[in-house]
Design an enzyme around this catalytic site. Structure first.
Site, PDB file in Angstrom:
ATOM      1  NE  ARG A 106      60.927   6.517 -10.609  1.00 29.72           N
ATOM      2  CZ  ARG A 106      61.503   6.890  -9.135  1.00 29.72           C
ATOM      3  NH1 ARG A 106      61.752   6.950  -8.493  1.00 29.72           N
ATOM      4  NH2 ARG A 106      61.070   8.543  -8.541  1.00 29.72           N
ATOM      5  CG  ASP A 135      60.421  12.031  -4.160  1.00 26.55           C
ATOM      6  OD1 ASP A 135      60.130  11.749  -2.995  1.00 26.55           O
ATOM      7  OD2 ASP A 135      60.205  11.840  -5.410  1.00 26.55           O
TER       8      ASP A 135
END
Length: 533
Positions: free
Chosen positions: A168, A448
């Protein structure tokens, strides 16, 4: 910053041995070519984002675009999926530090999403070491990749038959401040994309697989078209067949949920799936509708996937993907297993219920953040599936999902305890992020950037619309500052003085105060945070 001139107007830090090893002259030439070709278009796309948001801020609501109705209503399919992307029942995600990469590749999962984005703090050292780690993971399927923990002495090595690796890249809005091309910052996404591709495509093609990416935070099909052009250009640059590159797009912004057919169509030669990036989606719901007082969310803890607007999003994603031959990936289980048996039973029951809902909605696979959840989730998404996916689940009997369904207000309490928890989570995450750690266990959850974004934007929106908490207090800047002062004391006691000083908690508290009390919502916490790295 000491700099050296490189190829074709490229300026970057004076390289150490690893940087020189990765940034060969051909790699530099490829990166510079991509940046010069695609950076101007990206700058316009970001300007267009701002204009669309300004209309929503002025009172409009997101909706399906009548100008693209033909794409939504006509029959077409994406390019056939490569075989190794048809089985993605369980994926683990995490940052690209070496021990994490090895543990994720060895986990009892189908795929590992190696993350340069929300779970990776973009320090230069972290990015460069991450690229090296993924190169080693791709080299001979990681057969020679190992690591010895300097603290514990424990030895880690990639085992046979590792999980399928998908990288990603960063979002389109994030710059890379360490590299200039022609005197201007380059997009972080293009650095991540270009260097990963250049270092790994030959190894992957030799094993008869493609180069696979996750693409985050798209808002519009024009942005998907930009990525399609980047992929096509890259394949042509290296003389490779079309669809060598396949992407999974995270539908994690509110505008994008109204553009799913169009995003799939724009990327039809290069896309494999859409993903329900639920935490960023909740953040985007707050951010996009920040000026709408009737769309203010309650405590983060009660905004779960069974809520109307989120369940509609999940079902529409499945129906859209399967109609077009793409996989529909579910969202993240952020829980961390507990050492307390009773607490762990409660955690696993919540995870199971969440994943059973996703399976019932028709998702083809799902995410976990911790390998300790793999066994429970496999019972739902491996043992519980007949076959490798649910592409046959077309949801043709569903009533149409409308814009009203996707924008439905979410009931629930706003509590003092919830606000205080948001402050502690955002503070601890920010301190970790500016200290170089992008994925942090906090209060039993793997936090996150997305979950920290929810925490701070919820409070900002409550302040803006003067919402009342369960204790009768109206949420104001002054109340937030009072609670922040309290929670700074709590967190300092929790983490201890040594960690408090090492992780720059005072700086993090100052940043949290600034962005939460700003009159205008700071679009991404990582933008001012990046200046502190």
């Amino acid at each position: 910053m000491t700099t050296s001139k490189f190829v074709n107007g490229l300026t970057m830090p004076n390289p150490d041995r690893l940087t020189q090893e990765l940034f060969t002259v051909p790699a530099q030439e490829f990166l510079v070519t991509l940046v010069r070709r695609f950076r101007p278009q990206l700058q316009q796309l970001l300007t267009d984002r701002g204009e669309r948001q300004a209309a929503i801020d002025a009172g409009a609501l997101p909706d399906f675009d009548p100008a693209t109705s033909t794409i939504r209503e006509s029959d077409w399919q994406i390019a056939p999926l490569p075989h190794d992307l048809t089985r993605r029942r369980l994926e683990i995600t995490g940052p690209v530090d070496r021990k994490m990469v090895i543990n994720a590749l060895n986990a009892n999962v189908d795929c590992y999403m190696a993350d340069f984005e929300d779970s990776q703090s973009p320090t230069w050292e972290g990015l460069i070491n991450g690229q090296r780690n993924l190169r080693d993971a791709n080299d001979n399927a990681g057969a020679n990749m190992d690591y010895t923990d300097p603290d514990s002495g424990k030895y880690y090595k990639v085992e046979s038959d590792p999980a399928l690796l998908i990288a990603r890249v960063r979002g389109l809005h994030l710059p890379e401040k360490h590299i200039l091309v022609d005197g201007e910052l380059i997009p972080g996404a293009l650095l991540d994309f270009a260097l990963y591709f250049y270092l790994n495509y030959q190894q992957r093609l030799s094993r008869k697989t493609g180069v696979y990416y996750y693409l985050p935070k798209l808002e519009h099909h024009a942005e998907a078209k930009w990525w399609a052009d980047v992929c096509t250009f890259t394949e042509d640059y290296f003389g490779l067949p079309r669809s060598t590159i396949r992407a999974t797009v995270l539908i994690e912004t509110l505008p994008a949920v109204f553009q799913m057919h169009e995003i799939l169509h724009a990327l039809r030669q290069h896309i494999a799936a859409l993903n329900c990036g639920r935490w960023d989606y909740i953040f985007s719901y707050i951010k996009t509708l920040k000026n709408h007082p009737d769309r203010v969310l309650p405590d983060r803890q009660v905004v779960t996937m069974d809520k109307g607007f989120l369940n509609a999003y999940s079902r529409l994603l499945v129906k859209t993907c399967h109609r077009r031959g793409a996989l529909a990936m579910g969202g993240m289980a952020a829980f961390i297993p507990s050492k307390d048996p009773e607490e762990n039973r409660r955690i696993l029951a919540k995870v199971r219920a969440d994943k059973e809902l996703e399976r019932a909605n028709g998702h083809d696979g799902t995410w976990i953040a911790h390998p300790g959840l793999a066994a429970t989730v496999r019972e739902v998404f491996v043992d519980g599936l007949q076959g490798d996916n649910q592409l046959h689940e077309l949801r043709e009997q569903d009533a149409p999902i409308t814009a009203s369904d996707l924008l439905e207000p979410c009931p629930g309490p706003r509590t003092e305890a919830g606000m205080r928890t948001n402050i502690r989570v955002a503070l601890q995450y920010l301190a970790a992020w500016i200290s170089g750690k992008g994925c942090v266990p906090i209060y039993g959850l793997m936090e996150d950037a997305a979950t920290a974004e929810i925490s701070r934007t919820s409070i900002w929106q409550w302040i803006k619309h003067q919402k009342t908490l369960d204790n009768g207090a109206v949420v104001t800047k002054e109340l937030f500052r009072h609670y922040l002062q309290d929670e700074v004391t709590v967190v300092r006691a929790e983490v201890g003085e040594q960690r408090w000083q090492a992780e720059q908690f005072e700086t993090a508290a100052d940043l949290l105060e600034q962005i939460t009390t700003a009159d205008d919502l700071i679009e991404f916490i990582t933008l001012p945070g990046y200046d502190l790295l």
